[in-house]
Design a protein around this motif. Structure first.
Motif, PDB file in Angstrom:
ATOM      1  N   GLU A   1       0.812  -1.211   0.000  1.00  0.00           N
ATOM      2  CA  GLU A   1       0.000   0.000   0.000  1.00  0.00           C
ATOM      3  C   GLU A   1       0.846   1.261   0.000  1.00  0.00           C
ATOM      4  O   GLU A   1       0.326   2.360   0.215  1.00  0.00           O
ATOM      5  N   GLY A   2       2.153   1.135  -0.202  1.00  0.00           N
ATOM      6  CA  GLY A   2       3.015   2.301  -0.247  1.00  0.00           C
ATOM      7  C   GLY A   2       4.030   2.292   0.874  1.00  0.00           C
ATOM      8  O   GLY A   2       3.834   1.641   1.911  1.00  0.00           O
ATOM      9  N   GLU A   3       5.112   3.033   0.682  1.00  0.00           N
ATOM     10  CA  GLU A   3       6.200   3.081   1.650  1.00  0.00           C
ATOM     11  C   GLU A   3       6.219   4.421   2.381  1.00  0.00           C
ATOM     12  O   GLU A   3       5.674   5.420   1.906  1.00  0.00           O
ATOM     13  N   LEU A   4       6.842   4.425   3.535  1.00  0.00           N
ATOM     14  CA  LEU A   4       7.126   5.673   4.240  1.00  0.00           C
ATOM     15  C   LEU A   4       8.308   6.371   3.583  1.00  0.00           C
ATOM     16  O   LEU A   4       9.185   5.720   3.019  1.00  0.00           O
ATOM     17  N   ARG A   5       8.340   7.699   3.677  1.00  0.00           N
ATOM     18  CA  ARG A   5       9.519   8.407   3.202  1.00  0.00           C
ATOM     19  C   ARG A   5      10.738   7.967   4.011  1.00  0.00           C
ATOM     20  O   ARG A   5      10.638   7.739   5.215  1.00  0.00           O
ATOM     21  N   PRO A   6      11.901   7.830   3.382  1.00  0.00           N
ATOM     22  CA  PRO A   6      13.100   7.366   4.103  1.00  0.00           C
ATOM     23  C   PRO A   6      13.418   8.209   5.333  1.00  0.00           C
ATOM     24  O   PRO A   6      13.884   7.687   6.340  1.00  0.00           O
ATOM     25  N   GLN A   7      13.144   9.525   5.270  1.00  0.00           N
ATOM     26  CA  GLN A   7      13.440  10.387   6.411  1.00  0.00           C
ATOM     27  C   GLN A   7      12.601  10.006   7.627  1.00  0.00           C
ATOM     28  O   GLN A   7      13.047  10.147   8.767  1.00  0.00           O
ATOM     29  N   LEU A   8      11.386   9.522   7.394  1.00  0.00           N
ATOM     30  CA  LEU A   8      10.528   9.118   8.505  1.00  0.00           C
ATOM     31  C   LEU A   8      10.834   7.692   8.938  1.00  0.00           C
ATOM     32  O   LEU A   8      10.826   7.382  10.131  1.00  0.00           O
ATOM     33  N   THR A   9      11.099   6.830   7.973  1.00  0.00           N
ATOM     34  CA  THR A   9      11.429   5.441   8.307  1.00  0.00           C
ATOM     35  C   THR A   9      12.649   5.371   9.215  1.00  0.00           C
ATOM     36  O   THR A   9      12.681   4.609  10.190  1.00  0.00           O
ATOM     37  N   ASP A  10      13.646   6.189   8.914  1.00  0.00           N
ATOM     38  CA  ASP A  10      14.888   6.184   9.682  1.00  0.00           C
ATOM     39  C   ASP A  10      14.663   6.558  11.143  1.00  0.00           C
ATOM     40  O   ASP A  10      15.410   6.139  12.028  1.00  0.00           O
ATOM     41  N   ARG A  11      13.620   7.323  11.429  1.00  0.00           N
ATOM     42  CA  ARG A  11      13.395   7.788  12.793  1.00  0.00           C
ATOM     43  C   ARG A  11      12.732   6.740  13.685  1.00  0.00           C
ATOM     44  O   ARG A  11      12.668   6.914  14.901  1.00  0.00           O
ATOM     45  N   PHE A  12      12.207   5.669  13.079  1.00  0.00           N
ATOM     46  CA  PHE A  12      11.782   4.538  13.903  1.00  0.00           C
ATOM     47  C   PHE A  12      13.034   3.843  14.410  1.00  0.00           C
ATOM     48  O   PHE A  12      13.959   3.569  13.636  1.00  0.00           O
ATOM     49  N   GLY A  13      13.063   3.530  15.683  1.00  0.00           N
ATOM     50  CA  GLY A  13      14.250   2.904  16.244  1.00  0.00           C
ATOM     51  C   GLY A  13      14.547   1.556  15.631  1.00  0.00           C
ATOM     52  O   GLY A  13      15.667   1.295  15.178  1.00  0.00           O
ATOM     53  N   LEU A  14      13.556   0.682  15.580  1.00  0.00           N
ATOM     54  CA  LEU A  14      13.744  -0.689  15.115  1.00  0.00           C
ATOM     55  C   LEU A  14      12.731  -0.996  14.014  1.00  0.00           C
ATOM     56  O   LEU A  14      11.665  -0.377  13.952  1.00  0.00           O
ATOM     57  N   MET A  15      13.078  -1.951  13.188  1.00  0.00           N
ATOM     58  CA  MET A  15      12.139  -2.394  12.150  1.00  0.00           C
ATOM     59  C   MET A  15      12.205  -3.906  12.014  1.00  0.00           C
ATOM     60  O   MET A  15      13.273  -4.510  12.105  1.00  0.00           O
ATOM     61  N   VAL A  16      11.026  -4.487  11.796  1.00  0.00           N
ATOM     62  CA  VAL A  16      10.915  -5.932  11.580  1.00  0.00           C
ATOM     63  C   VAL A  16      10.062  -6.155  10.340  1.00  0.00           C
ATOM     64  O   VAL A  16       9.013  -5.523  10.179  1.00  0.00           O
ATOM     65  N   GLU A  17      10.514  -7.038   9.472  1.00  0.00           N
ATOM     66  CA  GLU A  17       9.745  -7.414   8.285  1.00  0.00           C
ATOM     67  C   GLU A  17       9.143  -8.798   8.503  1.00  0.00           C
ATOM     68  O   GLU A  17       9.873  -9.760   8.739  1.00  0.00           O
ATOM     69  N   LEU A  18       7.824  -8.886   8.416  1.00  0.00           N
ATOM     70  CA  LEU A  18       7.139 -10.170   8.548  1.00  0.00           C
ATOM     71  C   LEU A  18       6.821 -10.724   7.169  1.00  0.00           C
ATOM     72  O   LEU A  18       6.586  -9.969   6.222  1.00  0.00           O
ATOM     73  N   GLU A  19       6.814 -12.035   7.076  1.00  0.00           N
ATOM     74  CA  GLU A  19       6.500 -12.683   5.813  1.00  0.00           C
ATOM     75  C   GLU A  19       5.427 -13.736   6.048  1.00  0.00           C
ATOM     76  O   GLU A  19       5.207 -14.198   7.174  1.00  0.00           O
ATOM     77  N   ASN A  20       4.741 -14.097   4.982  1.00  0.00           N
ATOM     78  CA  ASN A  20       3.770 -15.182   5.074  1.00  0.00           C
ATOM     79  C   ASN A  20       4.483 -16.482   5.436  1.00  0.00           C
ATOM     80  O   ASN A  20       5.607 -16.726   4.997  1.00  0.00           O
ATOM     81  N   CYS A  21       3.826 -17.264   6.263  1.00  0.00           N
ATOM     82  CA  CYS A  21       4.414 -18.528   6.710  1.00  0.00           C
ATOM     83  C   CYS A  21       4.019 -19.654   5.757  1.00  0.00           C
ATOM     84  O   CYS A  21       2.830 -19.898   5.526  1.00  0.00           O
ATOM     85  N   TYR A  22       5.028 -20.336   5.217  1.00  0.00           N
ATOM     86  CA  TYR A  22       4.777 -21.463   4.320  1.00  0.00           C
ATOM     87  C   TYR A  22       5.342 -22.765   4.884  1.00  0.00           C
ATOM     88  O   TYR A  22       5.512 -23.737   4.146  1.00  0.00           O
ATOM     89  N   GLU A  23       5.643 -22.760   6.184  1.00  0.00           N
ATOM     90  CA  GLU A  23       6.101 -23.974   6.844  1.00  0.00           C
ATOM     91  C   GLU A  23       4.872 -24.676   7.431  1.00  0.00           C
ATOM     92  O   GLU A  23       4.235 -24.144   8.355  1.00  0.00           O
ATOM     93  N   PRO A  24       4.489 -25.853   6.925  1.00  0.00           N
ATOM     94  CA  PRO A  24       3.230 -26.484   7.337  1.00  0.00           C
ATOM     95  C   PRO A  24       3.083 -26.659   8.844  1.00  0.00           C
ATOM     96  O   PRO A  24       2.017 -26.358   9.402  1.00  0.00           O
TER      97      PRO A  24
END
Length: 346
Positions: free
Chosen positions: A156-179
């Motif tokens: 749905e769109g990305e945050l501007r890099p200047q704002l993204t950088d100000r978040f302390g931590l980031m985690v990327e979640l992915e769909n689980c394909y492990e049965p």
């Protein structure tokens, strides 16, 4: 348990399955809210809001505040009654969501769809722990220490890099394909929906242990310091990632300290730094950084490469000319009836 109580019950933080990186990031931000919050990116249905609500339950006050997408700046930071200030020389402040979230969790779903100004105000308060409202030369400041959790679906769109950088931590979640993991998640969720109270009872001891460790870790933060080895390792990682500025270094140190405190360690170690590094660098790493860049950040050639500079240069030149065809002379044919441009008129 009534239907209303069942709706209010949160899925236990200890019962989350397959979310170890997210759980660690949330716990670190809870130990030290000054880290600046957690940005969680992932597709729909990956338990982003479930994890946020579960974390709030571990905090002493258990506050969980949601910022709606259409919220105004006044709704977020609060308002000042200017008329009463002019009439009675007193400041009348109406608290906003930042005041309500103090000592709790402020959850922002689809943070990438918010106006930049609103995100700026959120991040300012999250990193400083205070909120200041100013109107017509009148200001009011109050404590606003909370765990900021922003979620987004990259489709749905990305945050501007200047704002993204100000978040302390980031985690990327992915769909689980492990049965097996997928089945375990579904079984746990169905069991919780069927009997929330009974399901939560099975995790009471783990929940209490998490809450106690959070309280102890917050109290222990001040006693930790950083030795030269830890500082050097942080610098090396940040330089190798090509980050801008010093925010990554500072956040990495604070996150490593929070992890050491949560694990009840005696000191912050290089291992703690390595454990938090990815969540600190994920949204700050330069995508155009060469994979072969030296860890000390230097772009100078090594001695071995210098010895073979001429050979490498010749090879590079040859590779650059690959497929190149040299010019060939072309014959000229005189055409009758055409007067050359340089011919003199008679």
């Amino acid at each position: 348990m009534s239907e209303a109580s069942a709706r209010r019950a949160a899925f236990p933080f200890s019962a989350l399955i397959g979310q170890a990186p997210l759980q660690q990031a949330l716990l670190l931000a809870a130990v030290d809210p000054g880290i600046g919050g957690v940005l969680v990116s992932g597709p729909r249905g990956t338990a982003k809001s479930t994890a946020a609500r579960a974390l709030a339950e571990l905090l002493p006050e258990g506050q969980f505040v949601t910022l709606p997408l259409g919220a105004s700046e006044d709704r977020l930071i609060g308002t000042l009654d200017i008329e009463s200030a002019l009439r009675d020389a007193s400041v009348r402040f109406s608290p906003g969501l930042l005041a309500k979230a103090h000592r709790g969790v402020l959850y922002v779903d689809e943070v990438n769809l918010l106006p930049d100004g609103l995100v700026d105000a959120l991040l300012d308060a999250a990193s400083s722990g205070v909120n200041t409202v100013e109107r017509d030369g009148i200001s009011h400041t109050h404590d606003a220490s909370f765990v900021l959790i922003g979620t987004m679906n990259p489709e749905e769109g990305e945050l501007r890099p200047q704002l993204t950088d100000r978040f302390g931590l980031m985690v990327e979640l992915e769909n689980c394909y492990e049965p097996q993991i997928r089945q375990a998640i579904v079984k746990a969720r169905l069991a919780f929906d069927l009997d929330p109270r009974g399901f939560r009872t099975g995790y009471e001891a783990q929940q209490d242990a998490h809450a106690a460790r959070l309280r102890d870790a917050r109290a222990a933060l001040a006693r930790f310091s950083f030795d030269d080895a830890v500082l050097a390792h942080v610098s090396t990682l940040c330089i190798a990632a090509g980050v801008d500025g010093m925010r990554a270094d500072l956040v990495m140190l604070r996150a490593a300290r929070a992890l050491a405190a949560f694990e009840q360690a005696d000191a912050v170690t290089v291992a703690h730094v390595d454990s938090v590094a990815e969540s600190v660098l994920l949204h700050r790493r330069r995508q155009d950084e060469p994979a072969s860049q030296q860890q000390d950040g230097s772009s100078a050639p090594s001695s071995s490469s210098a010895q073979h500079a001429s050979t490498d240069g010749a090879t590079a030149s040859a590779e650059a000319d690959y497929g190149y065809l040299p010019p060939e002379p072309a014959g000229l044919t005189r055409v009758k009836g055409v007067i050359p441009l340089n011919a003199k008129k008679r």
